[in-house]
Design a protein around this motif. Structure first.
Motif, PDB file in Angstrom:
ATOM      1  N   LEU A  16       0.827  -1.207   0.000  1.00 51.48           N
ATOM      2  CA  LEU A  16       0.000   0.000   0.000  1.00 51.48           C
ATOM      3  C   LEU A  16       0.859   1.253   0.000  1.00 51.48           C
ATOM      4  O   LEU A  16       0.617   2.187  -0.770  1.00 51.48           O
ATOM      5  CB  LEU A  16      -0.918  -0.026   1.215  1.00 51.48           C
ATOM      6  CG  LEU A  16      -1.935   1.084   1.340  1.00 51.48           C
ATOM      7  CD1 LEU A  16      -3.202   0.518   1.952  1.00 51.48           C
ATOM      8  CD2 LEU A  16      -1.441   2.202   2.207  1.00 51.48           C
TER       9      LEU A  16
ATOM     10  N   LEU B  51       2.557   1.678  -3.367  1.00 49.65           N
ATOM     11  CA  LEU B  51       1.590   2.141  -4.363  1.00 49.65           C
ATOM     12  C   LEU B  51       1.290   3.632  -4.188  1.00 49.65           C
ATOM     13  O   LEU B  51       1.143   4.361  -5.173  1.00 49.65           O
ATOM     14  CB  LEU B  51       0.299   1.339  -4.268  1.00 49.65           C
ATOM     15  CG  LEU B  51       0.337  -0.054  -4.852  1.00 49.65           C
ATOM     16  CD1 LEU B  51      -0.933  -0.815  -4.500  1.00 49.65           C
ATOM     17  CD2 LEU B  51       0.531  -0.006  -6.348  1.00 49.65           C
ATOM     18  N   GLU B  52       1.215   4.071  -2.946  1.00 50.24           N
ATOM     19  CA  GLU B  52       0.959   5.487  -2.699  1.00 50.24           C
ATOM     20  C   GLU B  52       2.100   6.346  -3.252  1.00 50.24           C
ATOM     21  O   GLU B  52       1.865   7.350  -3.907  1.00 50.24           O
ATOM     22  CB  GLU B  52       0.789   5.748  -1.204  1.00 50.24           C
ATOM     23  CG  GLU B  52       0.527   7.206  -0.899  1.00 50.24           C
ATOM     24  CD  GLU B  52       0.602   7.531   0.575  1.00 50.24           C
ATOM     25  OE1 GLU B  52       0.909   6.631   1.376  1.00 50.24           O
ATOM     26  OE2 GLU B  52       0.366   8.696   0.914  1.00 50.24           O
TER      27      GLU B  52
ATOM     28  N   ILE C 221      -5.073   7.445  -9.171  1.00 54.07           N
ATOM     29  CA  ILE C 221      -5.517   6.488  -8.160  1.00 54.07           C
ATOM     30  C   ILE C 221      -6.175   7.298  -7.062  1.00 54.07           C
ATOM     31  O   ILE C 221      -5.556   8.162  -6.456  1.00 54.07           O
ATOM     32  CB  ILE C 221      -4.338   5.667  -7.609  1.00 54.07           C
ATOM     33  CG1 ILE C 221      -3.720   4.838  -8.729  1.00 54.07           C
ATOM     34  CG2 ILE C 221      -4.809   4.771  -6.480  1.00 54.07           C
ATOM     35  CD1 ILE C 221      -2.471   4.099  -8.327  1.00 54.07           C
TER      36      ILE C 221
ATOM     37  N   ILE D 275      -6.501   3.779  -1.949  1.00 56.47           N
ATOM     38  CA  ILE D 275      -5.865   2.477  -1.799  1.00 56.47           C
ATOM     39  C   ILE D 275      -6.222   2.007  -0.399  1.00 56.47           C
ATOM     40  O   ILE D 275      -6.014   2.729   0.572  1.00 56.47           O
ATOM     41  CB  ILE D 275      -4.337   2.565  -1.944  1.00 56.47           C
ATOM     42  CG1 ILE D 275      -3.955   3.245  -3.248  1.00 56.47           C
ATOM     43  CG2 ILE D 275      -3.719   1.170  -1.877  1.00 56.47           C
ATOM     44  CD1 ILE D 275      -2.485   3.593  -3.337  1.00 56.47           C
TER      45      ILE D 275
ATOM     46  N   SER E 283      -6.174  -1.262   2.465  1.00 58.15           N
ATOM     47  CA  SER E 283      -5.756  -2.581   2.932  1.00 58.15           C
ATOM     48  C   SER E 283      -6.687  -2.944   4.079  1.00 58.15           C
ATOM     49  O   SER E 283      -6.676  -2.292   5.127  1.00 58.15           O
ATOM     50  CB  SER E 283      -4.303  -2.546   3.403  1.00 58.15           C
ATOM     51  OG  SER E 283      -3.979  -3.761   4.013  1.00 58.15           O
TER      52      SER E 283
ATOM     53  N   VAL F  12      -4.826  -5.908  -1.665  1.00 56.11           N
ATOM     54  CA  VAL F  12      -4.954  -4.471  -1.503  1.00 56.11           C
ATOM     55  C   VAL F  12      -5.956  -4.020  -2.555  1.00 56.11           C
ATOM     56  O   VAL F  12      -5.910  -4.488  -3.694  1.00 56.11           O
ATOM     57  CB  VAL F  12      -3.596  -3.764  -1.715  1.00 56.11           C
ATOM     58  CG1 VAL F  12      -3.751  -2.270  -1.759  1.00 56.11           C
ATOM     59  CG2 VAL F  12      -2.624  -4.154  -0.628  1.00 56.11           C
TER      60      VAL F  12
ATOM     61  N   MET G 238      -7.614  -1.049  -4.866  1.00 54.27           N
ATOM     62  CA  MET G 238      -7.326   0.270  -5.441  1.00 54.27           C
ATOM     63  C   MET G 238      -8.568   0.792  -6.157  1.00 54.27           C
ATOM     64  O   MET G 238      -9.249   0.045  -6.839  1.00 54.27           O
ATOM     65  CB  MET G 238      -6.182   0.169  -6.462  1.00 54.27           C
ATOM     66  CG  MET G 238      -4.880  -0.254  -5.870  1.00 54.27           C
ATOM     67  SD  MET G 238      -3.623  -0.542  -7.134  1.00 54.27           S
ATOM     68  CE  MET G 238      -3.645   0.950  -8.057  1.00 54.27           C
TER      69      MET G 238
ATOM     70  N   THR H  38      -9.475   3.230  -9.064  1.00 57.71           N
ATOM     71  CA  THR H  38      -8.887   3.956 -10.190  1.00 57.71           C
ATOM     72  C   THR H  38      -9.925   4.108 -11.290  1.00 57.71           C
ATOM     73  O   THR H  38     -11.021   3.571 -11.214  1.00 57.71           O
ATOM     74  CB  THR H  38      -7.679   3.213 -10.781  1.00 57.71           C
ATOM     75  OG1 THR H  38      -8.131   1.996 -11.347  1.00 57.71           O
ATOM     76  CG2 THR H  38      -6.620   2.946  -9.753  1.00 57.71           C
TER      77      THR H  38
END
Length: 169
Positions: free
Chosen positions: A40, A43-44, A54, A57, A59, A67, A69, A71
Motif C-alpha cells: 500500500l 503504491l501510494e 488512483i 488504496i 488494505s 490491496v 485500489m 482507479t
C-alpha cells in the motif's frame, strides 16, 4: 446573486464528482500475505510520483493478501503495480462498492454476541470481572451476564457499552 452563482458552481462540482465516482472501479491486487501495508505504501508513493489517477488504496484487516485500489481503469492498475516487490498480480474482475462496503462497516458488538460467549466487563461496579452471556436484548441494547468470578450464581444486566469480548486463551 454572487452566492447563487457560487452555489451553482459547487453543485456542478459535486455532480461531476458523483459522475466521476460512478465511473471509478475498484480492483483487487494480490500481494504476499502480511505485506499488504508495505505494498500500500509503495503504491501510494508510485501514484504520487507518477501522478497516476488512483483515488484510494485500501488494505483491509480481514482481507489478507489483497490491496484494493480505486482507479479510473485497469491500465492504471497495471502501471502502478509494475515491478513492485511483494505484488503477485491483479485479481481478475472488479469489485463492487457493495462488496467493499460490507468489509468496511464495523459490526456492532450486540450483533456479534451469542449466548454462552465469554466477555469482560469494562465499566460499572463489576469492572474487570469476566462473565458469560446469558441473554441479549437488542431492543434495549442490554446484555444479561452471569458473572464467573462471583462465589454464588450472580446474573446482572448491563448496557452493551459496559462489556467487550474476552480474548480467547
Amino acid at each position: 446573486m454572487v452566492e447563487e452563482a457560487q452555489n451553482k458552481n459547487e453543485q456542478k462540482q459535486v455532480d461531476s464528482e458523483v459522475a466521476t465516482s460512478k465511473q471509478n472501479n475498484f480492483f483487487a491486487v494480490r500481494t504476499t500475505a502480511g505485506q499488504e501495508l508495505n505494498v500500500l505504501l509503495m503504491l501510494e508513493v508510485r501514484a504520487r510520483t507518477a501522478s497516476l489517477p488512483i483515488y484510494s488504496i485500501v488494505s483491509l484487516p480481514n482481507l489478507k493478501g489483497y490491496v484494493v485500489m480505486e482507479t479510473s481503469g485497469l491500465h492504471v492498475v497495471y502501471e502502478a503495480i509494475r515491478g513492485l516487490k511483494h505484488v503477485k498480480g491483479k485479481a481478475s474482475g472488479t469489485l463492487k462498492w457493495e462488496d467493499l462496503e460490507s468489509l468496511l462497516k464495523p459490526k456492532s458488538l450486540i450483533d456479534m454476541l451469542k449466548e454462552g460467549e465469554e466477555v469482560e466487563i469494562i465499566a460499572g461496579p463489576f469492572r474487570g470481572m469476566r462473565a458469560r452471556v446469558v441473554g441479549v436484548d437488542k431492543v434495549k441494547n442490554e446484555v444479561s451476564l452471569s458473572v464467573l468470578e462471583a462465589s454464588y450464581p450472580l446474573t446482572i444486566t448491563v448496557p452493551i457499552d459496559y462489556i467487550r469480548l474476552a480474548k480467547k486463551e
